[in-house]
Design a protein around this motif. Structure first.
Motif, PDB file in Angstrom:
ATOM      1  N   LEU A  24       0.833  -1.205   0.000  1.00  0.00           N
ATOM      2  CA  LEU A  24       0.000   0.000   0.000  1.00  0.00           C
ATOM      3  C   LEU A  24       0.863   1.248   0.000  1.00  0.00           C
ATOM      4  CD1 LEU A  24      -3.073   0.897   0.414  1.00  0.00           C
ATOM      5  CD2 LEU A  24      -2.377   1.315   2.782  1.00  0.00           C
ATOM      6  N   ALA A  25       1.924   1.220   0.806  1.00  0.00           N
ATOM      7  CA  ALA A  25       2.790   2.396   0.953  1.00  0.00           C
ATOM      8  C   ALA A  25       4.117   1.952   1.534  1.00  0.00           C
ATOM      9  CB  ALA A  25       2.137   3.424   1.880  1.00  0.00           C
ATOM     10  N   SER A  26       5.124   2.782   1.328  1.00  0.00           N
ATOM     11  CA  SER A  26       6.422   2.533   1.944  1.00  0.00           C
ATOM     12  C   SER A  26       6.837   3.746   2.753  1.00  0.00           C
ATOM     13  CB  SER A  26       7.483   2.252   0.877  1.00  0.00           C
ATOM     14  OG  SER A  26       7.196   1.049   0.213  1.00  0.00           O
ATOM     15  N   ILE A  27       7.464   3.481   3.884  1.00  0.00           N
ATOM     16  CA  ILE A  27       8.022   4.547   4.718  1.00  0.00           C
ATOM     17  C   ILE A  27       9.444   4.130   5.080  1.00  0.00           C
ATOM     18  CG2 ILE A  27       6.506   3.596   6.534  1.00  0.00           C
ATOM     19  CD1 ILE A  27       7.146   6.115   8.163  1.00  0.00           C
ATOM     20  N   TYR A  30      10.463   0.366   5.327  1.00  0.00           N
ATOM     21  CA  TYR A  30       9.353  -0.482   5.763  1.00  0.00           C
ATOM     22  C   TYR A  30       8.226  -0.432   4.726  1.00  0.00           C
ATOM     23  CZ  TYR A  30      11.140  -1.395  10.440  1.00  0.00           C
ATOM     24  OH  TYR A  30      11.888  -1.849  11.494  1.00  0.00           O
ATOM     25  N   VAL A  32       3.974  -0.968   4.256  1.00  0.00           N
ATOM     26  CA  VAL A  32       2.624  -1.201   4.753  1.00  0.00           C
ATOM     27  C   VAL A  32       1.890  -1.968   3.662  1.00  0.00           C
ATOM     28  CG1 VAL A  32       0.468  -0.161   5.523  1.00  0.00           C
ATOM     29  CG2 VAL A  32       2.651   0.915   6.108  1.00  0.00           C
ATOM     30  N   LEU A  96      -4.168  -5.006   7.573  1.00  0.00           N
ATOM     31  CA  LEU A  96      -2.939  -4.277   7.254  1.00  0.00           C
ATOM     32  C   LEU A  96      -1.783  -4.999   7.911  1.00  0.00           C
ATOM     33  CD1 LEU A  96      -3.518  -0.448   7.934  1.00  0.00           C
ATOM     34  CD2 LEU A  96      -3.169  -1.542   5.725  1.00  0.00           C
ATOM     35  N   LEU A  98       2.538  -4.529   8.652  1.00  0.00           N
ATOM     36  CA  LEU A  98       3.680  -3.611   8.629  1.00  0.00           C
ATOM     37  C   LEU A  98       4.925  -4.403   8.979  1.00  0.00           C
ATOM     38  CD1 LEU A  98       5.095  -0.816   8.697  1.00  0.00           C
ATOM     39  CD2 LEU A  98       4.382  -0.662  11.097  1.00  0.00           C
ATOM     40  N   GLU A  99       5.927  -4.295   8.116  1.00  0.00           N
ATOM     41  CA  GLU A  99       7.186  -5.000   8.375  1.00  0.00           C
ATOM     42  C   GLU A  99       8.280  -4.431   7.486  1.00  0.00           C
ATOM     43  OE1 GLU A  99       5.775  -8.980   7.954  1.00  0.00           O
ATOM     44  OE2 GLU A  99       5.162  -8.702   5.890  1.00  0.00           O
TER      45      GLU A  99
ATOM     46  N   ILE B  27       7.001  -1.517  16.701  1.00  0.00           N
ATOM     47  CA  ILE B  27       7.508  -2.619  15.901  1.00  0.00           C
ATOM     48  C   ILE B  27       8.962  -2.293  15.595  1.00  0.00           C
ATOM     49  CG2 ILE B  27       6.149  -1.574  14.015  1.00  0.00           C
ATOM     50  CD1 ILE B  27       6.671  -4.137  12.410  1.00  0.00           C
ATOM     51  N   ASN B  28       9.853  -3.151  16.102  1.00  0.00           N
ATOM     52  CA  ASN B  28      11.288  -2.874  16.017  1.00  0.00           C
ATOM     53  C   ASN B  28      11.526  -1.478  16.586  1.00  0.00           C
ATOM     54  OD1 ASN B  28      11.567  -5.418  14.811  1.00  0.00           O
ATOM     55  ND2 ASN B  28      11.274  -4.585  12.774  1.00  0.00           N
ATOM     56  N   TYR B  30      10.263   1.365  15.415  1.00  0.00           N
ATOM     57  CA  TYR B  30       9.226   2.283  14.930  1.00  0.00           C
ATOM     58  C   TYR B  30       8.059   2.315  15.907  1.00  0.00           C
ATOM     59  CZ  TYR B  30      11.287   3.072  10.346  1.00  0.00           C
ATOM     60  OH  TYR B  30      12.117   3.474   9.330  1.00  0.00           O
ATOM     61  N   ASP B  50      10.807   9.673   6.531  1.00  0.00           N
ATOM     62  CA  ASP B  50       9.448   9.785   6.022  1.00  0.00           C
ATOM     63  C   ASP B  50       8.475   9.751   7.206  1.00  0.00           C
ATOM     64  OD1 ASP B  50      10.736   9.431   3.561  1.00  0.00           O
ATOM     65  OD2 ASP B  50      10.156   7.313   3.393  1.00  0.00           O
ATOM     66  N   GLU B  51       7.231  10.181   6.950  1.00  0.00           N
ATOM     67  CA  GLU B  51       6.199  10.138   7.995  1.00  0.00           C
ATOM     68  C   GLU B  51       4.894   9.685   7.350  1.00  0.00           C
ATOM     69  OE1 GLU B  51       5.241  13.933   9.766  1.00  0.00           O
ATOM     70  OE2 GLU B  51       4.455  12.969  11.577  1.00  0.00           O
ATOM     71  N   LEU B  52       4.288   8.644   7.923  1.00  0.00           N
ATOM     72  CA  LEU B  52       3.051   8.106   7.358  1.00  0.00           C
ATOM     73  C   LEU B  52       1.834   8.558   8.153  1.00  0.00           C
ATOM     74  CD1 LEU B  52       2.355   4.639   5.894  1.00  0.00           C
ATOM     75  CD2 LEU B  52       0.873   5.450   7.738  1.00  0.00           C
ATOM     76  N   VAL B  76      -4.217   6.854   3.103  1.00  0.00           N
ATOM     77  CA  VAL B  76      -2.841   6.808   3.605  1.00  0.00           C
ATOM     78  C   VAL B  76      -1.970   7.702   2.734  1.00  0.00           C
ATOM     79  CG1 VAL B  76      -0.808   5.310   3.838  1.00  0.00           C
ATOM     80  CG2 VAL B  76      -3.049   4.517   4.612  1.00  0.00           C
ATOM     81  N   VAL B  78       2.220   9.347   2.635  1.00  0.00           N
ATOM     82  CA  VAL B  78       3.550   9.408   3.227  1.00  0.00           C
ATOM     83  C   VAL B  78       4.204  10.737   2.830  1.00  0.00           C
ATOM     84  CG1 VAL B  78       5.838   8.361   3.306  1.00  0.00           C
ATOM     85  CG2 VAL B  78       3.801   6.906   3.194  1.00  0.00           C
ATOM     86  N   LEU B  98       2.859   6.803  11.711  1.00  0.00           N
ATOM     87  CA  LEU B  98       3.926   5.805  11.793  1.00  0.00           C
ATOM     88  C   LEU B  98       5.241   6.502  11.501  1.00  0.00           C
ATOM     89  CD1 LEU B  98       5.124   2.917  11.807  1.00  0.00           C
ATOM     90  CD2 LEU B  98       4.541   2.796   9.375  1.00  0.00           C
TER      91      LEU B  98
END
Lengths: 121, 121
Positions: A24-27, A30, A32, A96, A98-99, B27-28, B30, B50-52, B76, B78, B98
């Motif tokens: 869906l998106a990257s940050i 990471y 999503v 969703l 996230l990883e 998560i880790n 984040y 970046d900021e989600l 969403v 970013v 995120l």
């Protein structure tokens, strides 16, 4: 309005297969992902990363070796790195994930359910 | 049922102040944060990340220097690192954020709206 806005519901409506995460998106480094789940996955572990689940629709059970974690819509749960788990959905679940980029869905287990990350079209 | 499940809606219902991010999950290295927004924030930049944003309720405008990004529920977006932005909400907005742990809400701008990350009680 911009084409770099992604709507979660719209993205999910375009997915037809279960257990196939779509980005869906990257940050930073990471991703999503959105995914539809139905049935039982495989027991696996991510030795190097936590994994976050957020349920949007349906009821998802994340089986751990010592208990079941039952997630309803809007519930968030993080499987810690190194913890063996097996998601199970009796009905269809929208979620969703996230990883970190490059995380493989089946972790250290491999097998037929291993999926490459799909892009939304 | 487990006390390490966090429900997004329940978490938001416990927040009374605007522009005060609360940590929902980690998560880790984040954090996933929930926040209520109303009014206009401050122009700022995150030079290193970046900021989600994910909108859950309401309509959020993320002002960029060259355009406005208008986010509706389940959208969403970013903000890339280094891009100056200023969120604005005419009505109340509920959102997920995120970003890496330690990211300051006002980025390089500082000022009165700088908030330390709150824990949900």
């Amino acid at each position: 309005m911009s084409d770099d806005i992604r709507n979660v519901r719209t993205a999910l409506s375009a997915i037809t297969e279960h257990w196939q995460p779509h980005r869906l998106a990257s940050i930073n480094d990471y991703d999503v992902k959105v995914v539809k789940l139905r049935g039982e996955f495989v027991w696996h572990t991510h030795p190097d990363t936590d994994e976050l689940f957020m349920v949007l629709d349906g009821e998802l059970t994340i089986q751990l070796r010592d208990r079941d974690v039952v997630l309803e819509p809007d519930d968030v749960f993080v499987v810690p790195r190194g913890v063996e788990h097996c998601p199970k959905a009796d009905g269809e679940v929208h979620a969703l994930l996230l990883e970190p980029q490059g995380t493989v869905n089946t972790g250290d287990a491999g097998g037929d359910m291993t999926s490459t990350l799909r892009e939304l079209t």
